[in-house]
Design a protein around this motif. Structure first.
Motif, PDB file in Angstrom:
ATOM      1  N   ASP A 108       0.746  -1.172   0.097  1.00  0.00           N
ATOM      2  CA  ASP A 108      -0.102  -0.117  -0.068  1.00  0.00           C
ATOM      3  C   ASP A 108       0.761   1.300  -0.052  1.00  0.00           C
ATOM      4  OD1 ASP A 108       0.958  -0.347   2.659  1.00  0.00           O
ATOM      5  OD2 ASP A 108      -0.748   0.096   3.420  1.00  0.00           O
ATOM      6  N   ARG A 109       2.236   1.130   0.048  1.00  0.00           N
ATOM      7  CA  ARG A 109       3.128   2.232   0.040  1.00  0.00           C
ATOM      8  C   ARG A 109       3.474   2.558  -1.206  1.00  0.00           C
ATOM      9  NH1 ARG A 109       8.657   1.550   3.208  1.00  0.00           N
ATOM     10  NH2 ARG A 109       9.019   0.469   1.613  1.00  0.00           N
ATOM     11  N   ASN A 110       3.975   1.715  -2.192  1.00  0.00           N
ATOM     12  CA  ASN A 110       4.300   1.969  -3.436  1.00  0.00           C
ATOM     13  C   ASN A 110       5.834   2.825  -3.670  1.00  0.00           C
ATOM     14  OD1 ASN A 110       1.310   0.989  -3.871  1.00  0.00           O
ATOM     15  ND2 ASN A 110       2.014   0.613  -5.759  1.00  0.00           N
ATOM     16  N   ARG A 111       6.583   3.053  -2.595  1.00  0.00           N
ATOM     17  CA  ARG A 111       7.672   3.796  -2.889  1.00  0.00           C
ATOM     18  C   ARG A 111       8.983   3.030  -2.368  1.00  0.00           C
ATOM     19  NH1 ARG A 111      11.158   6.583   0.235  1.00  0.00           N
ATOM     20  NH2 ARG A 111      12.378   8.499  -0.866  1.00  0.00           N
ATOM     21  N   LEU A 112      10.004   2.857  -3.167  1.00  0.00           N
ATOM     22  CA  LEU A 112      10.915   2.164  -2.688  1.00  0.00           C
ATOM     23  C   LEU A 112      12.338   2.621  -3.018  1.00  0.00           C
ATOM     24  CD1 LEU A 112      12.508  -0.653  -2.006  1.00  0.00           C
ATOM     25  CD2 LEU A 112      12.174  -1.540  -4.281  1.00  0.00           C
ATOM     26  N   ARG A 113      13.162   2.835  -2.505  1.00  0.00           N
ATOM     27  CA  ARG A 113      14.490   3.583  -2.698  1.00  0.00           C
ATOM     28  C   ARG A 113      15.716   2.611  -1.989  1.00  0.00           C
ATOM     29  NH1 ARG A 113      11.497   6.111  -5.010  1.00  0.00           N
ATOM     30  NH2 ARG A 113      11.234   8.305  -5.111  1.00  0.00           N
ATOM     31  N   ILE A 114      16.517   2.534  -3.010  1.00  0.00           N
ATOM     32  CA  ILE A 114      17.742   1.736  -2.648  1.00  0.00           C
ATOM     33  C   ILE A 114      18.973   2.357  -3.179  1.00  0.00           C
ATOM     34  CG2 ILE A 114      18.775  -0.452  -3.012  1.00  0.00           C
ATOM     35  CD1 ILE A 114      16.470  -1.894  -3.842  1.00  0.00           C
ATOM     36  N   ASP A 143       6.744   3.795  -7.112  1.00  0.00           N
ATOM     37  CA  ASP A 143       7.933   4.616  -7.396  1.00  0.00           C
ATOM     38  C   ASP A 143       9.000   4.089  -6.964  1.00  0.00           C
ATOM     39  OD1 ASP A 143       9.185   6.833  -7.307  1.00  0.00           O
ATOM     40  OD2 ASP A 143       8.281   7.780  -5.555  1.00  0.00           O
ATOM     41  N   ALA A 144       9.861   3.407  -7.866  1.00  0.00           N
ATOM     42  CA  ALA A 144      11.164   2.596  -7.281  1.00  0.00           C
ATOM     43  C   ALA A 144      12.306   3.464  -7.975  1.00  0.00           C
ATOM     44  CB  ALA A 144      11.042   1.174  -7.722  1.00  0.00           C
ATOM     45  N   ARG A 145      13.114   3.582  -7.053  1.00  0.00           N
ATOM     46  CA  ARG A 145      14.635   4.139  -7.631  1.00  0.00           C
ATOM     47  C   ARG A 145      15.775   3.706  -6.910  1.00  0.00           C
ATOM     48  NH1 ARG A 145      14.447   6.040 -12.094  1.00  0.00           N
ATOM     49  NH2 ARG A 145      16.346   7.247 -11.582  1.00  0.00           N
ATOM     50  N   ILE A 146      16.649   3.726  -7.762  1.00  0.00           N
ATOM     51  CA  ILE A 146      18.005   3.285  -7.068  1.00  0.00           C
ATOM     52  C   ILE A 146      19.212   4.160  -7.562  1.00  0.00           C
ATOM     53  CG2 ILE A 146      19.999   1.501  -7.429  1.00  0.00           C
ATOM     54  CD1 ILE A 146      17.858  -0.518  -8.906  1.00  0.00           C
TER      55      ILE A 146
END
Length: 277
Positions: A108-114, A143-146
């Motif tokens: 339910d968050r849909n944000r990922l940062r690595i 919304d995924a970013r590396i």
């Protein structure tokens, strides 16, 4: 014309030269160079002096210390930095990332940062990106970013190009390779657009300011802190903890440990840590 030396056959690196370079490298990057690294320093910087047609390390030090010496100081760090990496190096880290970390993310968050800190020539962040694509069928809705950073600007440029020798790319599992890369020719493999869209490459000195404002879910910093003294390691791991969400994960190198360095992480085994405070 370069002055020969009867002992080295080339430019002389005096004790004073080496000591001054050791201090400058530590100030610039945090890397601690012991006497055992003298031959490495000599060999790598000798090439810089020859390319600049400089006859002595004393003159090179004058260039580094000059008002306009910052660009060459960056080049010096680039030359000395050891960039040993590879696709899916220490594969258990990527297996844990895919099967444990990513599988447990709240949908339910849909944000990922690595963050790949000390990413070298980019094989690590591309391996992370492939792991994300494989483990998250719904990745397109995230919304995924590396973020991939390294002090070596040459390595950042290499990673951003997304091009690797076919020999290095052979370490990528066949299914991932077929799905996420293409052969430009017989010798060059290029990372695909989906991977490249996930990764931002930026030069960054870990000892300097960090411009990132948001928190990370995962940080990879592998085979970097082995070059730092304990005080620098304590400071760095504390900053990593500040940058991670509570419960976030830190992956370090196979010869590295947080034992007696910080108490802000719990050890999950096999150089994998989770932030607890």
């Amino acid at each position: 014309m370069l002055a020969p030396d009867t002992l080295t056959g080339d430019i002389v690196l005096t004790d004073a030269d080496f000591a001054a370079i050791v201090v400058m490298v530590r100030q610039q990057s945090g890397i601690v160079l012991g006497h055992s690294k003298r031959d490495l320093v000599y060999g790598r910087l000798r090439r810089r002096l020859r390319s600049l047609n400089i006859e002595s390390f004393a003159l090179y030090r004058e260039m580094l210390d000059a008002e306009g010496g910052q660009a060459e100081r960056v080049r010096m760090i680039n030359a000395i930095t050891t960039n040993l990496t590879g696709f899916f190096r220490e594969p258990h880290h990527f297996e844990f990332l895919g099967k444990q970390v990513l599988a447990q993310l709240p949908r339910d968050r849909n944000r990922l940062r690595i963050w790949s800190a000390g990413c070298s020539s980019g094989e690590e962040p591309y391996s992370i990106a492939m792991t994300l694509c494989n483990a998250m069928p719904d990745l397109g809705t995230w919304d995924a970013r590396i973020l991939a950073t390294d002090i070596d600007t040459d390595m950042i440029a290499h990673g951003a190009s997304g091009r690797y020798s076919a020999e290095r790319a052979a370490a990528i599992p066949a299914g991932f390779l077929a799905r996420h890369a293409r052969q430009r020719d017989a010798t060059i493999t290029e990372m695909g657009p989906q991977l490249r869209s996930l990764i931002t490459f930026k030069p960054l000195n870990l000892l300097g300011p960090w411009p990132m404002t948001g928190s990370f879910d995962v940080i990879f910093c592998r085979n970097v802190v082995i070059y730092f003294d304990k005080d620098t390691q304590r400071s760095l791991f504390d900053r990593f903890a500040d940058q991670l969400v509570l419960g976030g994960y830190l992956f370090v190198g196979h010869s590295e440990s947080l034992f007696r360095v910080t108490e802000r992480f719990e050890h999950l085994g096999r150089t994998i840590y989770r932030k607890v405070r």
